[in-house]
Design a protein around this motif. Structure first.
Motif, PDB file in Angstrom:
ATOM      1  N   THR A  89       0.830  -1.212   0.000  1.00 43.35           N
ATOM      2  CA  THR A  89       0.000   0.000   0.000  1.00 43.35           C
ATOM      3  C   THR A  89       0.866   1.265   0.000  1.00 43.35           C
ATOM      4  OG1 THR A  89      -0.155  -0.008   2.409  1.00 43.35           O
ATOM      5  CG2 THR A  89      -1.900  -1.134   1.209  1.00 43.35           C
ATOM      6  N   LYS A  90       2.157   1.091  -0.290  1.00 45.93           N
ATOM      7  CA  LYS A  90       3.077   2.227  -0.252  1.00 45.93           C
ATOM      8  C   LYS A  90       2.638   3.372  -1.162  1.00 45.93           C
ATOM      9  CE  LYS A  90       7.510   1.807   1.426  1.00 45.93           C
ATOM     10  NZ  LYS A  90       8.761   1.104   1.484  1.00 45.93           N
ATOM     11  N   GLY A  91       2.044   3.025  -2.316  1.00 48.12           N
ATOM     12  CA  GLY A  91       1.620   4.073  -3.237  1.00 48.12           C
ATOM     13  C   GLY A  91       0.357   4.797  -2.786  1.00 48.12           C
ATOM     14  N   LEU A  92      -0.350   4.225  -1.818  1.00 49.23           N
ATOM     15  CA  LEU A  92      -1.586   4.863  -1.340  1.00 49.23           C
ATOM     16  C   LEU A  92      -1.233   5.772  -0.154  1.00 49.23           C
ATOM     17  CD1 LEU A  92      -3.997   1.766  -1.376  1.00 49.23           C
ATOM     18  CD2 LEU A  92      -3.675   3.485  -3.146  1.00 49.23           C
TER      19      LEU A  92
ATOM     20  N   THR B 179      14.174   2.811  -8.545  1.00 47.93           N
ATOM     21  CA  THR B 179      13.557   3.382  -7.357  1.00 47.93           C
ATOM     22  C   THR B 179      12.252   2.650  -7.086  1.00 47.93           C
ATOM     23  OG1 THR B 179      14.521   5.491  -7.992  1.00 47.93           O
ATOM     24  CG2 THR B 179      12.782   5.581  -6.361  1.00 47.93           C
ATOM     25  N   GLU B 180      11.890   2.574  -5.834  1.00 45.08           N
ATOM     26  CA  GLU B 180      10.685   1.833  -5.471  1.00 45.08           C
ATOM     27  C   GLU B 180       9.432   2.633  -5.825  1.00 45.08           C
ATOM     28  OE1 GLU B 180      10.506   0.815  -1.370  1.00 45.08           O
ATOM     29  OE2 GLU B 180       8.941  -0.679  -1.690  1.00 45.08           O
ATOM     30  N   THR B 181       8.946   2.452  -7.041  1.00 48.03           N
ATOM     31  CA  THR B 181       7.760   3.156  -7.513  1.00 48.03           C
ATOM     32  C   THR B 181       6.908   2.134  -8.270  1.00 48.03           C
ATOM     33  OG1 THR B 181       8.702   3.664  -9.665  1.00 48.03           O
ATOM     34  CG2 THR B 181       9.146   5.249  -7.915  1.00 48.03           C
TER      35      THR B 181
ATOM     36  N   ASN C 126       6.677  -4.271 -10.879  1.00 46.55           N
ATOM     37  CA  ASN C 126       6.485  -5.569 -11.516  1.00 46.55           C
ATOM     38  C   ASN C 126       7.784  -6.172 -12.045  1.00 46.55           C
ATOM     39  OD1 ASN C 126       3.791  -5.482 -10.940  1.00 46.55           O
ATOM     40  ND2 ASN C 126       3.256  -4.486 -12.872  1.00 46.55           N
ATOM     41  N   MET C 127       8.893  -5.490 -11.760  1.00 46.55           N
ATOM     42  CA  MET C 127      10.178  -6.043 -12.166  1.00 46.55           C
ATOM     43  C   MET C 127      10.498  -7.248 -11.288  1.00 46.55           C
ATOM     44  SD  MET C 127      12.714  -2.866 -13.124  1.00 46.55           S
ATOM     45  CE  MET C 127      13.543  -2.956 -11.591  1.00 46.55           C
TER      46      MET C 127
ATOM     47  N   LEU D 146      20.048  -5.447  -6.548  1.00 47.84           N
ATOM     48  CA  LEU D 146      20.336  -4.317  -5.671  1.00 47.84           C
ATOM     49  C   LEU D 146      19.019  -3.786  -5.106  1.00 47.84           C
ATOM     50  CD1 LEU D 146      22.957  -2.585  -7.902  1.00 47.84           C
ATOM     51  CD2 LEU D 146      23.338  -3.137  -5.513  1.00 47.84           C
ATOM     52  N   LYS D 147      19.088  -3.337  -3.876  1.00 48.22           N
ATOM     53  CA  LYS D 147      17.893  -2.832  -3.215  1.00 48.22           C
ATOM     54  C   LYS D 147      17.388  -1.581  -3.950  1.00 48.22           C
ATOM     55  CE  LYS D 147      16.506  -1.566   1.373  1.00 48.22           C
ATOM     56  NZ  LYS D 147      17.008  -0.924   2.579  1.00 48.22           N
ATOM     57  N   LEU D 148      16.082  -1.491  -4.150  1.00 48.94           N
ATOM     58  CA  LEU D 148      15.516  -0.306  -4.788  1.00 48.94           C
ATOM     59  C   LEU D 148      15.659   0.890  -3.860  1.00 48.94           C
ATOM     60  CD1 LEU D 148      12.195  -1.831  -6.183  1.00 48.94           C
ATOM     61  CD2 LEU D 148      14.203  -1.162  -7.493  1.00 48.94           C
TER      62      LEU D 148
END
Lengths: 414, 253
Positions: free
Chosen positions: A41-44, B191-193, B198-199, B204-206
């Motif tokens: 839920t990080k994007g919320l 980056t964690e987005t 879905n990758m 390596l950590k995002l």
């Protein structure tokens, strides 16, 4: 990752079964799903509305309590109930119906939630609250994510004068003294909590109580420095060699502190948040947390029996927390808080030996008619879940068939 | 506070996770901001605007939608935004990570990916850079990617579009070197987005978008011409860029 409220429905449909995942701070398997999906839920993390005159705030479920407090505290409002870390999401706080140090005054988190929006995996969207579709609300509150994905919530905040608390620190030398202090503090003090030296059989510890300070300003400055445990040591730093000296030292150092002090709310509410990644201290095998609530009538005997077990096992925890709950009953069908006293303990994972200790503690909890906190559990036997949470039969029809977690498979068969 | 004290900021592609974290930081830093969010989808951009309005009630936050591939519309939008008074900061943040295999199979997917990741940001940059040049002030940030540093089989369509932005930004920097206008090319690592969610699990950590946004906001304040974020990507890409071809061609990335 759930990107937006609009995309939740299609995302839930394409990745099943899953479990909503916020900050992952549940200590057990409530937020894990081996072999299946996690819906982050990080994007919320958007705020939706905040009425500064009434203190009613609506936000998406992935907003963290840290973000939320940071927004509202400077404007004279605060979360009425907050757990021991700010690094949890609003959705997680609802799904675990978390409690704080002021349970005897304010109840649990759910007592201040006005509305919850729940997305079911079949696409249905359910708005519920204490006055709207109450069954859904009671199932979702404390429902460890199993009734659907919470996408947003509306919360009633409480007004404050400033971020400061007037605190008192009192050492106690035994359980009886603890209960006397706790009972005597319930009326005049909003926040009460105690640290327990679980290596001492007598149950000595440090009792802390606090009220919101009337002063908006304080001469005390808030230290912002955060330290982090930089890496995971090969073995747990918390072990039989370090535990006793640590506890003795901590007791002595706290007992000699001045009795009264003004404190910023952050170190008082969230002492561990200043040590990032503190869990690494327990080494690669990690730790278990054991948190139980014992009904009032059996409280002293049961806690004493547990302390005896722990100190004779020579295992034990540095962070043992003892706190009384108020009479207020939690709304949620699977909510943890109930009238009585709660004891929370960390144990380094030492395999079978630790599990044997837990079984002995379970027996005490079972006999006292207590329950174990789902948010922190990774191992309780099913019968203890059923006896501890008699409302779970009422809960089952509200489950979402597209949702499973490690915990649901362990305790509810699927 | 008079109008001239207020920062004027424009973010193109404002629903991107990195962009909205930058917006949060700017609002926290400057308190009173005239912020314009430019996007494609009104509902999605309104969601970001509501969040920012709650966070910064003293700021004025407007939303605009535009066709991201229409040069005339982009030119008009930049004019409308810069005519009343010059803007201080523009961040061009949009982009989309296409499926490389799909790009190879379907050229229309390939064309779309190149348009949205290369042509569109360049058109926005051109329009705003011109206005900044005339106003003799402003900082323009363009979000590129470490993927633009060397073409790789797993994402060279996206990578080449981002690589184009690097040459483009370089040219703009050269053109405006003697003016009080700064062009900052940002190259985030993975980056964690939602773009990366879905990758397959990367080795390596995002990076967290909050940390990346902090670097961008600080880097744009300083006017750094090129900004790798997190910084370790400068080293990683330096190694990757100069790896001899006979080794590079053997690794599966």
């Amino acid at each position: 990752m759930l990107n937006s409220p609009q995309s939740v429905a299609s995302q839930l449909q394409s990745f099943q079964p899953g479990i909503p995942y916020g900050m992952g701070r549940s200590y057990g398997d409530a937020c894990l799903n081996p072999g299946s999906f996690l819906w982050s839920t990080k994007g919320l993390d958007h705020f939706i509305d905040f009425d500064e005159s009434s203190g009613v705030l609506t936000c998406e479920a992935g907003v963290t309590l840290r973000d939320l407090q940071g927004l509202v505290v400077p404007r004279g409002w605060m979360l009425p109930v907050t757990p021991g870390t700010q690094y949890v999401t609003v959705g997680g706080a609802i799904a675990n119906d978390v409690h704080g140090k002021n349970h005897h005054v304010a109840g649990s988190f759910g007592d201040h939630v006005i509305r919850v929006r729940l997305h079911r995996t079949d696409g249905e969207v359910i708005d519920c609250g204490p006055d709207l579709r109450r069954g859904w609300f009671r199932a979702t509150l404390g429902g460890v994510g199993l009734t659907g994905v919470i996408s947003q919530a509306t919360i009633q905040l409480r007004p404050i004068m400033g971020p400061w608390l007037d605190t008192e620190t009192l050492p106690y030398t035994g359980l009886q003294e603890f209960f006397q202090l706790a009972d005597a503090s319930e009326r005049a003090w909003e926040y009460t909590v105690s640290w327990l030296d679980c290596t001492s059989r007598c149950g000595r510890g440090i009792f802390m109580r606090a009220n919101h300070s009337k002063a908006a300003e304080s001469s005390v400055s808030r230290k912002q420095a955060k330290r982090a445990v930089p890496f995971t040591p090969p073995i747990s730093l918390i072990n039989s060699l370090t535990l006793r000296p640590f506890n003795v030292w901590y007791y002595k150092s706290q007992a000699h502190k001045p009795r009264c002090a003004t404190m910023h709310y952050e170190p008082f509410f969230y002492p561990l948040d200043d040590i990032l990644e503190w869990n690494r201290m327990y080494g690669p095998r990690g730790f278990f947390q054991y948190q139980t609530v014992i009904p009032s009538d059996a409280r002293q005997e049961a806690i004493q029996a547990m302390l005896d077990e722990i100190s004779s096992s020579r295992d034990g925890s540095f962070l043992a927390v003892l706190k009384t709950f108020g009479e207020r009953k939690s709304e949620g069908m699977l909510s943890f808080p109930r009238p009585g006293v709660t004891l929370a303990l960390d144990f380094p994972n030492r395999g079978a030996r630790t599990h044997q200790l837990f079984s002995r503690l379970d027996a005490i909890v079972r006999e006292a008619g207590g329950r174990i906190y789902l948010a922190k559990d990774a191992r309780m036997p099913k019968d203890l879940f059923i006896s501890g949470y008699p409302n779970f039969v009422e809960f089952l029809p509200y489950r979402d068939p597209g949702i499973t977690s490690g915990m649901s498979r362990r305790l509810m068969d699927e | 506070m008079s109008n001239s004290d207020r920062k004027r900021i424009v973010i193109v592609g404002a629903t991107s996770t990195i962009a909205r974290h930058c917006a949060r930081l700017w609002l926290a830093e400057y308190k009173c901001v005239d912020l314009t969010l430019v996007g494609r989808d009104l509902a999605r951009i309104e969601r970001v605007a509501s969040d920012l309005r709650v966070r910064s009630p003293k700021s004025s936050i407007e939303v605009l939608t535009v066709d991201f591939l229409c040069p005339d519309a982009i030119k008009r939008l930049a004019q409308d935004l810069t005519d009343p008074s010059p803007v201080d900061i523009v961040l061009i943040a949009h982009g989309s990570l296409p499926d490389q295999n799909l790009c190879q199979e379907d050229l229309s997917v390939c064309a779309k990916a190149i348009s949205i990741n290369a042509i569109s940001p360049a058109l926005f940059a051109e329009a705003f850079a011109g206005a900044m040049e005339n106003a003799h002030k402003g900082t323009l940030g363009i979000i590129g990617s470490v993927a633009g540093d060397r073409g790789r089989k797993s994402n060279y369509v996206y990578g080449s579009a981002k690589g184009f932005l690097e040459r483009y930004a370089e040219g703009l920097q050269h053109r405006l070197a003697r003016k009080a206008v700064r062009i900052v090319l940002v190259k985030p690592g993975p980056t964690e987005t939602p773009m990366t969610s879905n990758m397959p699990q990367p080795s390596l950590k995002l990076a967290s978008p909050e940390v990346v946004a902090r670097h961008i906001v600080d880097g744009m304040k300083k006017g750094s011409p090129t900004l790798y974020t997190p910084r370790k990507w400068f080293l990683i890409m330096a190694v990757l860029k100069y790896l001899p071809r006979f080794i590079f061609n053997r690794i599966n990335i």
